[in-house]
Write a protein that holds these residues in place. Structure first.
Motif, PDB file in Angstrom:
ATOM      1  N   ASP A 213       0.841  -1.204   0.000  1.00  0.00           N
ATOM      2  CA  ASP A 213       0.000   0.000   0.000  1.00  0.00           C
ATOM      3  C   ASP A 213       0.871   1.248   0.000  1.00  0.00           C
ATOM      4  OD1 ASP A 213      -2.493  -1.200  -0.086  1.00  0.00           O
ATOM      5  OD2 ASP A 213      -2.506  -1.557   2.077  1.00  0.00           O
ATOM      6  N   THR A 214       1.898   1.233   0.848  1.00  0.00           N
ATOM      7  CA  THR A 214       2.770   2.411   0.931  1.00  0.00           C
ATOM      8  C   THR A 214       3.492   2.640  -0.390  1.00  0.00           C
ATOM      9  OG1 THR A 214       3.104   1.812   3.226  1.00  0.00           O
ATOM     10  CG2 THR A 214       4.595   3.469   2.331  1.00  0.00           C
ATOM     11  N   ALA A 215       3.960   1.567  -0.999  1.00  0.00           N
ATOM     12  CA  ALA A 215       4.674   1.711  -2.274  1.00  0.00           C
ATOM     13  C   ALA A 215       3.746   2.311  -3.336  1.00  0.00           C
ATOM     14  CB  ALA A 215       5.215   0.359  -2.730  1.00  0.00           C
ATOM     15  N   CYS A 216       2.519   1.823  -3.404  1.00  0.00           N
ATOM     16  CA  CYS A 216       1.567   2.358  -4.399  1.00  0.00           C
ATOM     17  C   CYS A 216       1.255   3.823  -4.100  1.00  0.00           C
ATOM     18  CB  CYS A 216       0.286   1.531  -4.412  1.00  0.00           C
ATOM     19  SG  CYS A 216       0.527  -0.084  -5.159  1.00  0.00           S
ATOM     20  N   ASP A 217       1.155   4.123  -2.835  1.00  0.00           N
ATOM     21  CA  ASP A 217       0.884   5.501  -2.435  1.00  0.00           C
ATOM     22  C   ASP A 217       2.039   6.428  -2.814  1.00  0.00           C
ATOM     23  OD1 ASP A 217      -1.415   6.438  -1.148  1.00  0.00           O
ATOM     24  OD2 ASP A 217      -0.098   7.261   0.439  1.00  0.00           O
ATOM     25  N   ASN A 218       3.247   5.962  -2.588  1.00  0.00           N
ATOM     26  CA  ASN A 218       4.428   6.750  -2.954  1.00  0.00           C
ATOM     27  C   ASN A 218       4.508   6.953  -4.459  1.00  0.00           C
ATOM     28  OD1 ASN A 218       5.584   7.420  -0.502  1.00  0.00           O
ATOM     29  ND2 ASN A 218       6.592   5.427  -0.301  1.00  0.00           N
ATOM     30  N   LEU A 219       4.171   5.900  -5.183  1.00  0.00           N
ATOM     31  CA  LEU A 219       4.212   5.999  -6.635  1.00  0.00           C
ATOM     32  C   LEU A 219       3.191   7.032  -7.102  1.00  0.00           C
ATOM     33  CD1 LEU A 219       3.665   5.123  -9.639  1.00  0.00           C
ATOM     34  CD2 LEU A 219       5.939   4.662  -8.752  1.00  0.00           C
ATOM     35  N   ALA A 312      17.806  -1.761 -21.662  1.00  0.00           N
ATOM     36  CA  ALA A 312      17.352  -0.446 -21.209  1.00  0.00           C
ATOM     37  C   ALA A 312      18.553   0.480 -21.050  1.00  0.00           C
ATOM     38  CB  ALA A 312      16.617  -0.588 -19.885  1.00  0.00           C
ATOM     39  N   GLN A 313      18.256   1.780 -21.208  1.00  0.00           N
ATOM     40  CA  GLN A 313      19.267   2.813 -20.957  1.00  0.00           C
ATOM     41  C   GLN A 313      19.772   2.681 -19.518  1.00  0.00           C
ATOM     42  OE1 GLN A 313      19.214   5.144 -23.453  1.00  0.00           O
ATOM     43  NE2 GLN A 313      20.523   6.787 -22.695  1.00  0.00           N
ATOM     44  N   THR A 314      18.784   2.531 -18.624  1.00  0.00           N
ATOM     45  CA  THR A 314      19.088   2.405 -17.203  1.00  0.00           C
ATOM     46  C   THR A 314      18.373   1.168 -16.673  1.00  0.00           C
ATOM     47  OG1 THR A 314      19.083   4.814 -17.076  1.00  0.00           O
ATOM     48  CG2 THR A 314      18.989   3.620 -14.993  1.00  0.00           C
ATOM     49  N   MET A 315      19.133   0.267 -16.089  1.00  0.00           N
ATOM     50  CA  MET A 315      18.528  -0.926 -15.491  1.00  0.00           C
ATOM     51  C   MET A 315      18.756  -0.840 -13.989  1.00  0.00           C
ATOM     52  SD  MET A 315      19.840  -3.923 -18.040  1.00  0.00           S
ATOM     53  CE  MET A 315      20.319  -3.552 -19.731  1.00  0.00           C
ATOM     54  N   ILE A 316      17.668  -0.973 -13.255  1.00  0.00           N
ATOM     55  CA  ILE A 316      17.789  -0.847 -11.800  1.00  0.00           C
ATOM     56  C   ILE A 316      17.149  -2.063 -11.131  1.00  0.00           C
ATOM     57  CG2 ILE A 316      17.198   0.555  -9.787  1.00  0.00           C
ATOM     58  CD1 ILE A 316      17.021   2.984 -11.638  1.00  0.00           C
ATOM     59  N   ALA A 317      17.954  -2.771 -10.353  1.00  0.00           N
ATOM     60  CA  ALA A 317      17.412  -3.890  -9.575  1.00  0.00           C
ATOM     61  C   ALA A 317      16.917  -3.318  -8.258  1.00  0.00           C
ATOM     62  CB  ALA A 317      18.499  -4.930  -9.339  1.00  0.00           C
ATOM     63  N   SER A 318      15.611  -3.398  -8.055  1.00  0.00           N
ATOM     64  CA  SER A 318      15.078  -2.838  -6.814  1.00  0.00           C
ATOM     65  C   SER A 318      13.727  -3.446  -6.472  1.00  0.00           C
ATOM     66  CB  SER A 318      14.910  -1.321  -6.958  1.00  0.00           C
ATOM     67  OG  SER A 318      14.283  -0.790  -5.801  1.00  0.00           O
ATOM     68  N   GLY A 319      13.464  -3.526  -5.167  1.00  0.00           N
ATOM     69  CA  GLY A 319      12.120  -3.843  -4.711  1.00  0.00           C
ATOM     70  C   GLY A 319      11.230  -2.639  -4.985  1.00  0.00           C
ATOM     71  N   MET A 320       9.932  -2.871  -5.033  1.00  0.00           N
ATOM     72  CA  MET A 320       9.008  -1.779  -5.348  1.00  0.00           C
ATOM     73  C   MET A 320       8.896  -0.760  -4.202  1.00  0.00           C
ATOM     74  SD  MET A 320       8.379  -2.239  -8.414  1.00  0.00           S
ATOM     75  CE  MET A 320       9.914  -3.103  -8.706  1.00  0.00           C
ATOM     76  N   PRO A 321       8.797  -1.201  -2.936  1.00  0.00           N
ATOM     77  CA  PRO A 321       8.733  -0.202  -1.862  1.00  0.00           C
ATOM     78  C   PRO A 321       9.983   0.677  -1.847  1.00  0.00           C
ATOM     79  CG  PRO A 321       8.091  -2.350  -1.028  1.00  0.00           C
ATOM     80  CD  PRO A 321       8.617  -2.572  -2.412  1.00  0.00           C
ATOM     81  N   GLN A 322      11.146   0.050  -2.109  1.00  0.00           N
ATOM     82  CA  GLN A 322      12.408   0.776  -2.072  1.00  0.00           C
ATOM     83  C   GLN A 322      12.461   1.862  -3.134  1.00  0.00           C
ATOM     84  OE1 GLN A 322      11.945  -2.493  -1.854  1.00  0.00           O
ATOM     85  NE2 GLN A 322      13.115  -3.268  -0.133  1.00  0.00           N
ATOM     86  N   VAL A 323      12.070   1.520  -4.364  1.00  0.00           N
ATOM     87  CA  VAL A 323      12.178   2.524  -5.431  1.00  0.00           C
ATOM     88  C   VAL A 323      11.065   3.562  -5.315  1.00  0.00           C
ATOM     89  CG1 VAL A 323      10.872   1.312  -7.247  1.00  0.00           C
ATOM     90  CG2 VAL A 323      12.694   2.889  -7.863  1.00  0.00           C
ATOM     91  N   ALA A 324       9.870   3.119  -4.919  1.00  0.00           N
ATOM     92  CA  ALA A 324       8.740   4.063  -4.844  1.00  0.00           C
ATOM     93  C   ALA A 324       9.009   5.137  -3.788  1.00  0.00           C
ATOM     94  CB  ALA A 324       7.446   3.313  -4.550  1.00  0.00           C
ATOM     95  N   ALA A 325       9.624   4.734  -2.676  1.00  0.00           N
ATOM     96  CA  ALA A 325       9.916   5.720  -1.627  1.00  0.00           C
ATOM     97  C   ALA A 325      10.891   6.769  -2.149  1.00  0.00           C
ATOM     98  CB  ALA A 325      10.502   5.013  -0.401  1.00  0.00           C
ATOM     99  N   ARG A 326      11.877   6.324  -2.913  1.00  0.00           N
ATOM    100  CA  ARG A 326      12.874   7.272  -3.446  1.00  0.00           C
ATOM    101  C   ARG A 326      12.246   8.204  -4.486  1.00  0.00           C
ATOM    102  NH1 ARG A 326      18.317   6.420  -2.697  1.00  0.00           N
ATOM    103  NH2 ARG A 326      18.338   8.585  -3.372  1.00  0.00           N
TER     104      ARG A 326
END
Ligand SMILES: Cc1ncc(C[n+]2csc(CCOP(=O)(O)OP(=O)(O)O)c2C)c(N)n1
Ligand SMILES: [Mg+2]
Length: 562
Positions: A213-219, A312-326
């Protein structure tokens, strides 16, 4: 303290946080069932076919974010269960499947129901193993959960030979698994900010699992702050509230042509979470392989998914909560030039949801567009909508507005039969919510036996069967490739209303739009008072093969071009 292998196993399941186990029993794991007898914190749900067990385990995981657990017996049980394992793999759903196995005293003789699960599941599970020593059960089970839930989530299969279950051991328990996800670096986030600053026509594409929920909210906050248009990948339509002004539609089968054009014309595509698979790329045509024209930022949980098809130009390995917060914390782009385009894309989405003129001007007796409008108006926004595979699912995907995370359970694997067990599992887990299953006449009968499970556990799910008397999807392709040569796609169906009633459920047939409203009310009242499933069969016009076209139009086109 010495414990039986089965007790060690069940204790370990409890430590891993398991509270539901879906199964069809088998003599191969009787000892585990017996240990479950005393495990009061685990609810055992007994299915009528092992596909029901693995589909329900998949739905459980999608709804809770925790690995779903199923137990099945050897050979026939495992083969029946495999459809759900494959779906969990394609959907990146965490799952742990336990299979009773032939004892080590008989193994490799092709003993009764013997299969080597390592070979059988190697392509559709993240890890397949067999536990041979009771003292290693905690280690294997903890690792199974760890693997299922970390990186790109997926199914794990553990085989339990009969002689293992006869052992005892004095062994310490393992601790609960801790899902591991990477996080983006400062420079990666800085890179996204820079690309966004240079973009003229950016588009966000959400997908995949691991969202909270938090990740979707951040997004959502990121999208709002930057006025970005947000699309969702095939069958991941609940990652962004479809009613939100920044939501512009789904990138999947039957995509809005205007949205497809926007994907092609985007100069920056922020793909956050999706596998860029066949269904999400229009058969690898919206983005060219391997180097897309669009500047692509691909963010995914699994490193192995990055660069698999697209460089991809930029490939990022990340969990969704981690990237959405950033992303939510990122300095927004000032007065972006694309804010108007976002509003236009939203208007395109809304126009796409207006009724399509497929009936050649005739007023249909049963108008499926209107059916979806009535459902949306009568049911709560947080209704969980499930479906299997077939053209009928287009009515949900195109016209239903998914109201946010955990309102959609749908197989990106395209597995027919998913919707009914998924709907029942959803109702078991969230009895206070309304659960609506879209099924085709072909799709429904692949797992209709789970109505017995729904009745046994009093899961009041509402099932709509779109009955067009055929495997319509295949008929559509047949008319395209071999017009007017119909073979193998007609169906003779049972009386679905009577079938539902025979399970103790509600069953009714609807043949006109006017009948639908009152029947829906009756079905909902039945579910409310009886806590039992309700089936409404919609006798649809077989001509209306998709929301946008008819079978005769497809046939005529094909004949003209052959
Ligand atoms: C388990 C499984 N078997 C076969 C298929 C191939 N398939 C895809 S759609 C479809 C027909 C679906 O028929 P129905 O549920 O009646 O829906 P309709 O297309 O008629 O709306 C078939 C056979 C599949 N996707 N999954
Ligand atoms: Mg059909």
């Amino acid at each position: 303290m010495t414990r039986t292998a089965a007790r060690i196993l069940v204790d370990q399941l409890q430590i891993q946080g398991v509270n539901h186990v879906f199964c069809v029993p088998g003599e191969s794991y009787l000892a585990v069932l017996d240990a479950l007898y005393d495990a009061r914190s685990i609810r055992l749900v007994v299915n009528r076919h092992e596909s029901g067990s693995t589909f329900m385990a998949d739905a459980y995981a999608k709804l809770t974010g925790q690995p779903g657990v199923a137990f099945v017996t050897r050979g026939p049980g495992a083969t029946n269960a495999s459809i759900g394992v494959h779906s969990a793999f394609q959907d990146s759903t965490p799952m742990v499947l336990f299979i009773g196995q032939v004892g080590n005293d008989f193994v490799e003789r092709e003993a009764f129901q013997e299969i080597d699960y390592r070979r059988m599941f190697s392509q559709m599970a993240k890890w397949v193993a067999q536990i041979d020593v009771a003292s290693r059960i905690p280690e294997f089970v903890a690792r199974a959960f760890q693997v299922a839930a970390s990186g790109r989530p997926g199914p794990v299969v553990l085989a339990l030979p009969e002689d293992l279950l006869e052992q005892t051991a004095d062994v310490e328990d393992a601790a609960c698994h801790q899902p591991v996800q990477s996080a983006p670096t400062d420079s990666q986030i800085g890179g996204i900010r820079r690309l966004l600053g240079e973009a003229r026509a950016p588009l966000v594409l959400l997908g995949g699992t691991g969202w909270t929920d938090t990740a979707c909210d951040n997004l959502r906050r990121f999208a709002e702050a930057n006025h970005l248009p947000v699309a969702c990948a095939f069958r991941f339509q609940d990652l962004f509230d479809n009613r939100h002004p920044n939501y512009v539609g789904d990138v999947g089968i039957g995509i809005n042509p205007k949205l497809a054009q926007r994907v092609r014309d985007a100069d920056l595509l922020l793909a956050i979470g999706p596998r860029l698979g066949e269904m999400t790329t229009g058969g690898y045509s919206l983005l060219s392989v391997p180097r897309p024209k669009q500047t692509l930022v691909h963010i995914h949980q699994g490193v192995e998914e990055l660069g698999r098809v697209y460089q991809a130009q930029t490939m990022i390995a990340s969990g969704m909560p981690q990237v959405a917060a950033r992303l939510a914390a990122m300095m927004p782009v000032e007065s972006p030039t694309w804010a108007t385009a976002t509003r236009e894309a939203r208007a395109d989405y809304e126009a796409w949801q207006a009724k399509a003129p497929v009936y050649g001007g005739e007023k249909p007796r049963l108008d499926l567009w209107q059916v979806v409008q009535m459902l949306q108006a009568s049911l709560p926004a947080d209704t969980i909508v499930t479906n299997g595979a077939g053209n009928f699912s287009a009515w949900a995907h195109r016209y239903w507005r998914y109201a946010g995370l955990r309102t959609q359970l749908a197989p990106t694997s395209g597995a027919m039969g998913y919707g009914v067990p998924a709907g029942i599992a959803a109702k078991l887990l969230a009895p206070e919510r309304t659960v609506l299953t879209f099924a085709g006449d072909g799709d429904f009968l692949m797992t209709a036996q789970e109505l017995a499970t729904a009745a046994m556990y009093r899961a009041g799910v509402l099932i709509l069967i779109f009955n067009n008397g055929m495997y319509g999807t295949i008929r559509m392709h047949q008319e395209r490739h071999h017009p007017a040569r119909v073979i193998g796609t007609d169906l003779l169906n049972p009386r679905f209303d009577m079938l539902a009633q025979s399970y103790g459920g509600f069953g009714a047939v609807v043949e006109s739009s006017a009948q639908f409203g009152p029947t829906l009310e009756e079905a909902l009242a039945f579910i409310g008072s009886r806590k039992m499933p309700a089936v409404i069969e919609l006798r649809t016009d077989a001509q209306v093969i998709t929301p946008g076209t008819t079978l005769s139009a497809i046939r005529a086109n094909a004949l003209a071009s052959h």
